[in-house]
Motif scaffolding. Structure first.
Motif, PDB file in Angstrom:
ATOM      1  N   UNK A 119       0.856  -1.709   0.135  1.00 28.54           N
ATOM      2  CA  UNK A 119       0.135   0.080  -0.132  1.00 28.54           C
ATOM      3  C   UNK A 119       0.788   1.284  -0.123  1.00 28.54           C
ATOM      4  N   UNK A 120       0.616   2.291  -0.366  1.00 30.69           N
ATOM      5  CA  UNK A 120       0.539   3.656  -0.836  1.00 30.69           C
ATOM      6  C   UNK A 120       0.507   4.701   0.095  1.00 30.69           C
ATOM      7  N   UNK A 121       1.333   5.561   0.994  1.00 27.04           N
ATOM      8  CA  UNK A 121       0.711   6.328   1.339  1.00 27.04           C
ATOM      9  C   UNK A 121      -0.616   7.704   0.759  1.00 27.04           C
ATOM     10  N   UNK A 122      -0.799   7.315  -0.194  1.00 21.14           N
ATOM     11  CA  UNK A 122      -1.778   8.127  -0.570  1.00 21.14           C
ATOM     12  C   UNK A 122      -3.027   7.587  -1.052  1.00 21.14           C
ATOM     13  N   UNK A 123      -2.908   6.268  -0.158  1.00 11.55           N
ATOM     14  CA  UNK A 123      -3.526   5.253  -1.197  1.00 11.55           C
ATOM     15  C   UNK A 123      -4.525   4.959   0.749  1.00 11.55           C
ATOM     16  N   UNK A 124      -3.949   5.056   1.798  1.00 10.09           N
ATOM     17  CA  UNK A 124      -3.631   5.568   2.837  1.00 10.09           C
ATOM     18  C   UNK A 124      -4.667   6.880   2.917  1.00 10.09           C
ATOM     19  N   UNK A 125      -3.879   7.838   3.006  1.00  9.51           N
ATOM     20  CA  UNK A 125      -4.190   9.250   2.706  1.00  9.51           C
ATOM     21  C   UNK A 125      -6.188   9.201   2.329  1.00  9.51           C
ATOM     22  N   UNK A 126      -6.216   8.496   1.437  1.00  7.02           N
ATOM     23  CA  UNK A 126      -7.696   8.698   0.536  1.00  7.02           C
ATOM     24  C   UNK A 126      -8.336   8.119   1.440  1.00  7.02           C
ATOM     25  N   UNK A 127      -8.239   6.555   2.111  1.00  5.93           N
ATOM     26  CA  UNK A 127      -8.735   5.704   2.848  1.00  5.93           C
ATOM     27  C   UNK A 127      -9.515   6.634   3.858  1.00  5.93           C
ATOM     28  N   UNK A 128      -8.250   6.803   4.577  1.00  6.24           N
ATOM     29  CA  UNK A 128      -8.659   7.489   5.722  1.00  6.24           C
ATOM     30  C   UNK A 128      -9.869   9.153   5.679  1.00  6.24           C
ATOM     31  N   UNK A 129      -9.209   9.583   4.515  1.00  9.17           N
ATOM     32  CA  UNK A 129     -10.379  10.641   4.529  1.00  9.17           C
ATOM     33  C   UNK A 129     -11.691  10.240   4.487  1.00  9.17           C
ATOM     34  N   UNK A 130     -11.797   9.025   3.705  1.00  7.35           N
ATOM     35  CA  UNK A 130     -14.045   8.622   3.987  1.00  7.35           C
ATOM     36  C   UNK A 130     -13.982   7.927   5.337  1.00  7.35           C
ATOM     37  N   UNK A 131     -12.608   7.549   6.407  1.00  6.36           N
ATOM     38  CA  UNK A 131     -13.003   7.361   7.156  1.00  6.36           C
ATOM     39  C   UNK A 131     -13.824   8.339   8.303  1.00  6.36           C
ATOM     40  N   UNK A 132     -13.003   8.602   8.063  1.00 10.37           N
ATOM     41  CA  UNK A 132     -13.590  10.737   8.562  1.00 10.37           C
ATOM     42  C   UNK A 132     -14.587  11.343   8.623  1.00 10.37           C
ATOM     43  N   UNK A 139     -14.012  -0.645   1.624  1.00 12.65           N
ATOM     44  CA  UNK A 139     -14.340  -0.209   2.054  1.00 12.65           C
ATOM     45  C   UNK A 139     -15.244  -1.084   3.333  1.00 12.65           C
ATOM     46  N   UNK A 140     -15.184  -2.714   3.057  1.00 13.00           N
ATOM     47  CA  UNK A 140     -15.279  -3.306   4.265  1.00 13.00           C
ATOM     48  C   UNK A 140     -14.965  -2.881   5.588  1.00 13.00           C
ATOM     49  N   UNK A 141     -13.760  -2.705   5.579  1.00 10.92           N
ATOM     50  CA  UNK A 141     -12.933  -2.226   6.148  1.00 10.92           C
ATOM     51  C   UNK A 141     -12.972  -1.402   7.470  1.00 10.92           C
ATOM     52  N   UNK A 142     -13.097  -0.392   6.131  1.00 11.55           N
ATOM     53  CA  UNK A 142     -14.014   1.058   6.932  1.00 11.55           C
ATOM     54  C   UNK A 142     -15.542   0.677   7.927  1.00 11.55           C
ATOM     55  N   UNK A 143     -15.821  -0.082   7.122  1.00  9.82           N
ATOM     56  CA  UNK A 143     -17.528  -0.456   8.128  1.00  9.82           C
ATOM     57  C   UNK A 143     -17.268  -1.224   9.536  1.00  9.82           C
ATOM     58  N   UNK A 144     -15.915  -2.223   9.125  1.00 13.30           N
ATOM     59  CA  UNK A 144     -15.716  -3.248  10.438  1.00 13.30           C
ATOM     60  C   UNK A 144     -15.249  -2.316  11.536  1.00 13.30           C
ATOM     61  N   UNK A 145     -14.625  -1.416  11.354  1.00 13.38           N
ATOM     62  CA  UNK A 145     -14.206  -0.278  11.792  1.00 13.38           C
ATOM     63  C   UNK A 145     -15.351   0.871  12.812  1.00 13.38           C
ATOM     64  N   UNK A 146     -16.470   1.151  11.777  1.00 14.47           N
ATOM     65  CA  UNK A 146     -17.810   1.657  12.512  1.00 14.47           C
ATOM     66  C   UNK A 146     -18.502   0.631  12.869  1.00 14.47           C
ATOM     67  N   UNK A 147     -18.570  -0.346  12.655  1.00 10.37           N
ATOM     68  CA  UNK A 147     -19.472  -0.895  13.437  1.00 10.37           C
ATOM     69  C   UNK A 147     -19.428  -1.771  14.798  1.00 10.37           C
ATOM     70  N   UNK A 148     -17.609  -1.660  15.665  1.00  8.52           N
ATOM     71  CA  UNK A 148     -17.834  -1.996  16.438  1.00  8.52           C
ATOM     72  C   UNK A 148     -18.668  -1.895  17.252  1.00  8.52           C
ATOM     73  N   UNK A 149     -18.177  -3.500  17.938  1.00 11.26           N
ATOM     74  CA  UNK A 149     -19.322  -3.047  19.469  1.00 11.26           C
ATOM     75  C   UNK A 149     -18.223  -2.330  20.536  1.00 11.26           C
ATOM     76  N   UNK A 150     -19.871  -1.730  21.294  1.00 10.33           N
ATOM     77  CA  UNK A 150     -19.671  -0.878  22.636  1.00 10.33           C
ATOM     78  C   UNK A 150     -18.795  -1.543  23.511  1.00 10.33           C
ATOM     79  N   UNK A 151     -17.322  -0.534  23.746  1.00  6.32           N
ATOM     80  CA  UNK A 151     -16.981  -1.740  24.843  1.00  6.32           C
ATOM     81  C   UNK A 151     -16.949  -0.176  26.394  1.00  6.32           C
TER      82      UNK A 151
END
Length: 224
Positions: free
Chosen positions: A122-135, A168-180
């Motif tokens: 993975x490249x840093x621009x790909x990570x940056x674009x992925x994180x921008x959507x996670x935001x 995108x599935x990994x972003x949803x996996x972060x957002x759908x984590x059960x509450x702690x």
């Protein structure tokens, strides 16, 4: 007028230091370079595709051939029947030709092509674009002053996660984590190690299929 135009053309060519030629002769001598003509319906990509094909890039052929899909769509794991063969091979089961008919071999070859795309670093621009959507999925995305530093920190910790896992599935996996302890973990911005823990199962699927394909196709294996 035609004679005057020819004279003007020859004079202009002479002034540029180029030999004067008859326009009809120029047209006859001009090489026909069809490789630079754009494909119909896509004027921007046509010359690039033709140039790449001219370099001898192998094109998919046969029943098991696929066209690599964009990494943004995520990696498609091997089908269940192929995964069963992976598991049998890991357990040391001797597979016969009856276990690997041509259609199954085609599935394994198609999976191998997909997994090679997904295993790219993975490249840093790909990570940056992925994180921008996670935001857009969390309540406290980093501001403009901190975004670059946050991206670098996550990239340093997660650089070993292959490109196909940043989906995108990994972003949803972060957002759908059960509450702690009653706190919605997926609603906040991740720390680098926390995000790596969510990405790792996606990476493990890619690595598992890579090892399985190599074992069935007789390719050398190496632990990532």
């Amino acid at each position: 007028m035609p004679q005057l135009y020819k004279a003007q053309t020859a004079g202009a060519a002479f002034a540029r230091g180029a030999p004067a030629q008859n326009p009809a002769t120029q047209q006859a001598q001009a090489p026909r370079n069809t490789a630079t003509r754009p494909l119909q319906g896509n004027a921007s990509c046509g010359p690039i595709l033709r140039a790449e094909n001219a370099k001898g890039v192998p094109q998919p052929k046969g029943a098991g051939a696929i066209t690599p899909t964009p990494l943004a769509g995520g990696y498609t794991p091997a089908p269940p029947d192929v995964q069963a063969l992976f598991a049998a091979r890991r357990e040391g089961v001797a597979l016969t030709a009856q276990d690997m008919p041509p259609d199954v071999v085609a599935h394994v070859q198609a999976c191998w092509q997909r997994v090679q795309v997904a295993m790219q670093p993975v490249s840093q621009p790909v990570v940056a674009a992925w994180l921008k959507k996670l935001g857009q999925l969390v309540s406290n995305p980093p501001g403009a002053a901190d975004a670059a530093a946050q991206c670098r920190a996550i990239y340093e910790v997660c650089a070993d996660i292959p490109a196909g896992a940043w989906c995108p599935q990994a972003r949803l996996a972060w957002a759908r984590q059960p509450a702690r302890n009653g706190y919605p973990v997926g609603a906040r911005w991740p720390a680098p190690a926390e995000l790596r823990a969510v990405l790792l199962p996606f990476a493990n699927t890619i690595w598992r299929d890579a090892h399985g394909c190599k074992a069935l196709l007789g390719r050398p294996t190496r632990t990532p």
